[in-house]
Design a protein around this motif. Structure first.
Motif, PDB file in Angstrom:
ATOM      1  N   ASN A  71      23.341   6.470 -36.296  1.00 50.06           N
ATOM      2  CA  ASN A  71      23.181   5.055 -36.682  1.00 50.06           C
ATOM      3  C   ASN A  71      22.627   4.960 -38.087  1.00 50.06           C
ATOM      4  O   ASN A  71      21.706   5.704 -38.442  1.00 50.06           O
ATOM      5  CB  ASN A  71      22.203   4.340 -35.738  1.00 50.06           C
ATOM      6  CG  ASN A  71      22.786   4.194 -34.357  1.00 50.06           C
ATOM      7  OD1 ASN A  71      24.005   4.097 -34.198  1.00 50.06           O
ATOM      8  ND2 ASN A  71      21.922   4.201 -33.364  1.00 50.06           N
TER       9      ASN A  71
ATOM     10  N   ILE B 136      22.061   2.116 -41.740  1.00 46.39           N
ATOM     11  CA  ILE B 136      22.219   0.874 -42.502  1.00 46.39           C
ATOM     12  C   ILE B 136      22.320   1.311 -43.956  1.00 46.39           C
ATOM     13  O   ILE B 136      21.559   2.171 -44.390  1.00 46.39           O
ATOM     14  CB  ILE B 136      20.963  -0.035 -42.400  1.00 46.39           C
ATOM     15  CG1 ILE B 136      20.616  -0.385 -40.957  1.00 46.39           C
ATOM     16  CG2 ILE B 136      21.092  -1.264 -43.269  1.00 46.39           C
ATOM     17  CD1 ILE B 136      21.491  -1.430 -40.339  1.00 46.39           C
TER      18      ILE B 136
ATOM     19  N   GLU C  26      17.530  -5.260 -42.151  1.00 43.34           N
ATOM     20  CA  GLU C  26      18.797  -5.178 -41.416  1.00 43.34           C
ATOM     21  C   GLU C  26      18.641  -4.305 -40.171  1.00 43.34           C
ATOM     22  O   GLU C  26      19.192  -4.610 -39.113  1.00 43.34           O
ATOM     23  CB  GLU C  26      19.897  -4.597 -42.320  1.00 43.34           C
ATOM     24  CG  GLU C  26      20.380  -5.560 -43.391  1.00 43.34           C
ATOM     25  CD  GLU C  26      21.228  -6.712 -42.835  1.00 43.34           C
ATOM     26  OE1 GLU C  26      21.800  -6.576 -41.730  1.00 43.34           O
ATOM     27  OE2 GLU C  26      21.304  -7.755 -43.504  1.00 43.34           O
ATOM     28  N   LEU C  27      17.897  -3.213 -40.322  1.00 45.76           N
ATOM     29  CA  LEU C  27      17.661  -2.316 -39.182  1.00 45.76           C
ATOM     30  C   LEU C  27      16.968  -3.088 -38.049  1.00 45.76           C
ATOM     31  O   LEU C  27      17.394  -3.052 -36.896  1.00 45.76           O
ATOM     32  CB  LEU C  27      16.802  -1.142 -39.651  1.00 45.76           C
ATOM     33  CG  LEU C  27      16.586   0.055 -38.730  1.00 45.76           C
ATOM     34  CD1 LEU C  27      16.053   1.233 -39.543  1.00 45.76           C
ATOM     35  CD2 LEU C  27      15.640  -0.195 -37.581  1.00 45.76           C
TER      36      LEU C  27
ATOM     37  N   LYS D 136      16.875  -6.263 -37.586  1.00 46.75           N
ATOM     38  CA  LYS D 136      17.782  -7.294 -37.061  1.00 46.75           C
ATOM     39  C   LYS D 136      18.760  -6.657 -36.070  1.00 46.75           C
ATOM     40  O   LYS D 136      18.936  -7.155 -34.961  1.00 46.75           O
ATOM     41  CB  LYS D 136      18.537  -7.959 -38.224  1.00 46.75           C
ATOM     42  CG  LYS D 136      19.368  -9.154 -37.802  1.00 46.75           C
ATOM     43  CD  LYS D 136      19.963  -9.886 -38.978  1.00 46.75           C
ATOM     44  CE  LYS D 136      21.308  -9.297 -39.363  1.00 46.75           C
ATOM     45  NZ  LYS D 136      21.916  -9.968 -40.519  1.00 46.75           N
ATOM     46  N   ASN D 137      19.360  -5.548 -36.485  1.00 47.83           N
ATOM     47  CA  ASN D 137      20.323  -4.831 -35.621  1.00 47.83           C
ATOM     48  C   ASN D 137      19.727  -4.423 -34.285  1.00 47.83           C
ATOM     49  O   ASN D 137      20.399  -4.420 -33.273  1.00 47.83           O
ATOM     50  CB  ASN D 137      20.805  -3.550 -36.318  1.00 47.83           C
ATOM     51  CG  ASN D 137      22.082  -3.785 -37.050  1.00 47.83           C
ATOM     52  OD1 ASN D 137      22.331  -4.894 -37.515  1.00 47.83           O
ATOM     53  ND2 ASN D 137      22.904  -2.753 -37.154  1.00 47.83           N
ATOM     54  N   GLU D 138      18.445  -4.046 -34.328  1.00 49.60           N
ATOM     55  CA  GLU D 138      17.784  -3.570 -33.112  1.00 49.60           C
ATOM     56  C   GLU D 138      17.176  -4.719 -32.298  1.00 49.60           C
ATOM     57  O   GLU D 138      16.456  -4.478 -31.334  1.00 49.60           O
ATOM     58  CB  GLU D 138      16.702  -2.545 -33.476  1.00 49.60           C
ATOM     59  CG  GLU D 138      17.243  -1.250 -34.081  1.00 49.60           C
ATOM     60  CD  GLU D 138      18.139  -0.466 -33.130  1.00 49.60           C
ATOM     61  OE1 GLU D 138      17.615   0.136 -32.191  1.00 49.60           O
ATOM     62  OE2 GLU D 138      19.374  -0.490 -33.330  1.00 49.60           O
TER      63      GLU D 138
ATOM     64  N   ALA E 212      26.757  -0.790 -41.976  1.00 48.77           N
ATOM     65  CA  ALA E 212      25.854  -0.812 -40.830  1.00 48.77           C
ATOM     66  C   ALA E 212      26.606  -0.364 -39.587  1.00 48.77           C
ATOM     67  O   ALA E 212      27.753  -0.722 -39.399  1.00 48.77           O
ATOM     68  CB  ALA E 212      25.311  -2.224 -40.638  1.00 48.77           C
ATOM     69  N   LYS E 213      25.986   0.461 -38.780  1.00 46.58           N
ATOM     70  CA  LYS E 213      26.679   1.003 -37.613  1.00 46.58           C
ATOM     71  C   LYS E 213      25.715   1.050 -36.441  1.00 46.58           C
ATOM     72  O   LYS E 213      24.542   1.312 -36.637  1.00 46.58           O
ATOM     73  CB  LYS E 213      27.145   2.418 -37.957  1.00 46.58           C
ATOM     74  CG  LYS E 213      28.319   2.878 -37.149  1.00 46.58           C
ATOM     75  CD  LYS E 213      28.785   4.204 -37.715  1.00 46.58           C
ATOM     76  CE  LYS E 213      29.547   4.979 -36.656  1.00 46.58           C
ATOM     77  NZ  LYS E 213      29.838   6.323 -37.092  1.00 46.58           N
TER      78      LYS E 213
END
Ligand code: 2P0
Length: 341
Positions: free
Chosen positions: A3, A5, A119-120, A122-124, A340-341
């Protein structure tokens, strides 16, 4: 780790300078900047659930000096978002410009890192904010890493410090009505010296604490900012040039008048300044100079005059530059998140 960003954040050049701070990176006066386009930091944060380890690679190599700064920065985030402690992070960062070029890299690097962390989270599912608040939060954290970095979260013309509705001492905001009018400006960054500065920005800021001209400086800067705002709105280009140059020289004057005094300009910087002024008078092209905390000159000009500026730089200024080097930059659109993945 699979994973990740990845973010790019640009550097910025202040037209009204931040010089002097109080409390936790709170500016003594508001500042205003152009976000740049080509001078950027690209940061990739790989992450997985773990014990909270941080590994940092700068341009592919371990950099212990930076690692300490990054760990301190991470702790700031963990104080607000404790769940971040449950991740191992591998952070890889690189600049588009040579590290030794004497271009401020703290703005773009702390801005890109701050955006990646945001972003990390937010993604999590740890951070959930609307677009404006998301950027304000990222800008506010970037400011704690390095003051000028908070302006690099936005494109175009950006301000930091409280002076009109919607502005804040804690984060920067774009000035959209000026971004619209000033997006077609170039910045030829003229590299005079890549040697390490004798006095860091951190020390320079600290010397403003009991500077003999501190109070008049902070009120001058405040007044100059509102004047510059009006002039930029009216697109009075010659007045713009005068204000920007006066402000740059005031910054360097403050350095010369500090106790102890210091000088960051080089003889070549001054020679370029005189040539830029002569060029403006001769050609009537509204090109002007500004300086960061260093000897390099930022030559600002309308992009429609790029051919004339290139000739001027290559024919007249090049002998004054370190190995004839300059960076062909311009006003940019702000940071980007991708991969982002
Ligand atoms: C600016 N500079 O407004 C001014 C003009 C340099 C000259 O902000 O201590 O690296 O990290 O908050 O942001 C350079 O200082 O200082 C700077 P810290 P920073 O761009």
């Amino acid at each position: 780790m699979t994973n990740f960003i990845e973010c790019i954040a640009p550097s910025n050049i202040a037209l009204v300078k931040y010089w002097g701070k109080k409390d936790i990176q709170i500016p003594q006066n508001p500042s205003l900047s152009f976000t740049l386009s080509e001078s950027v930091t690209r940061t990739k944060v790989l992450f997985e659930k773990g014990k909270g380890n941080t590994e940092f690679l700068f341009e592919g190599k371990h950099a212990p000096n930076f690692e300490t700064k990054i760990s301190t920065f991470r702790t700031l985030w963990e104080n607000k978002y404790p769940s971040l402690k449950n991740y191992d992070l591998k952070i890889e960062s690189q600049n588009s410009f040579p590290h030794s070029a004497g271009i401020a890299s703290s703005a773009s690097s702390m801005a890109s890192l701050s955006l990646c962390f945001s972003e990390l989270l937010k993604n999590e599912g740890i951070l959930d904010l609307d677009k404006n608040s998301f950027l304000e939060n990222a800008s506010s954290f970037a400011r704690l890493g390095s003051g000028s970095a908070c302006r690099s979260l936005y494109g175009g013309v950006v301000t930091w410090g409280q002076w009109r509705e919607g502005t804040s001492d804690e984060y920067a905001t774009e000035i959209p009505e000026l971004s619209k009018k000033w997006s077609s400006w170039g910045d030829a960054i003229l590299l005079v010296s890549s040697k390490e500065k004798p006095v860091s920005s951190r020390q320079g800021h600290a010397l403003m604490m009991d500077h003999p001209y501190a109070e008049s400086r902070f009120s001058n800067a405040r007044n100059r900012l509102t004047e510059l705002y009006k002039v930029m709105l009216e697109e009075d280009l010659l007045k713009f040039c005068e204000i920007v140059e006066t402000e740059a020289l005031e910054l360097h004057g403050l350095m010369m008048n500090s106790n102890p005094s210091f000088i960051l300009m080089k003889p070549e910087s001054l020679a370029i300044i005189e040539k830029v002024r002569a060029f403006r008078i001769e050609t009537k092209i509204p090109a002007c100079f500004t300086l960061d905390a260093g000897p390099n000159i930022h030559l600002l000009y309308p992009l429609e005059k790029k051919a004339e500026i290139k000739d001027f730089v290559n024919n007249e200024l090049s002998p004054l530059l370190e190995e004839g080097k300059w960076i062909d930059d311009k006003v940019g659109m702000g940071p980007e998140v991708f991969g982002a993945k």
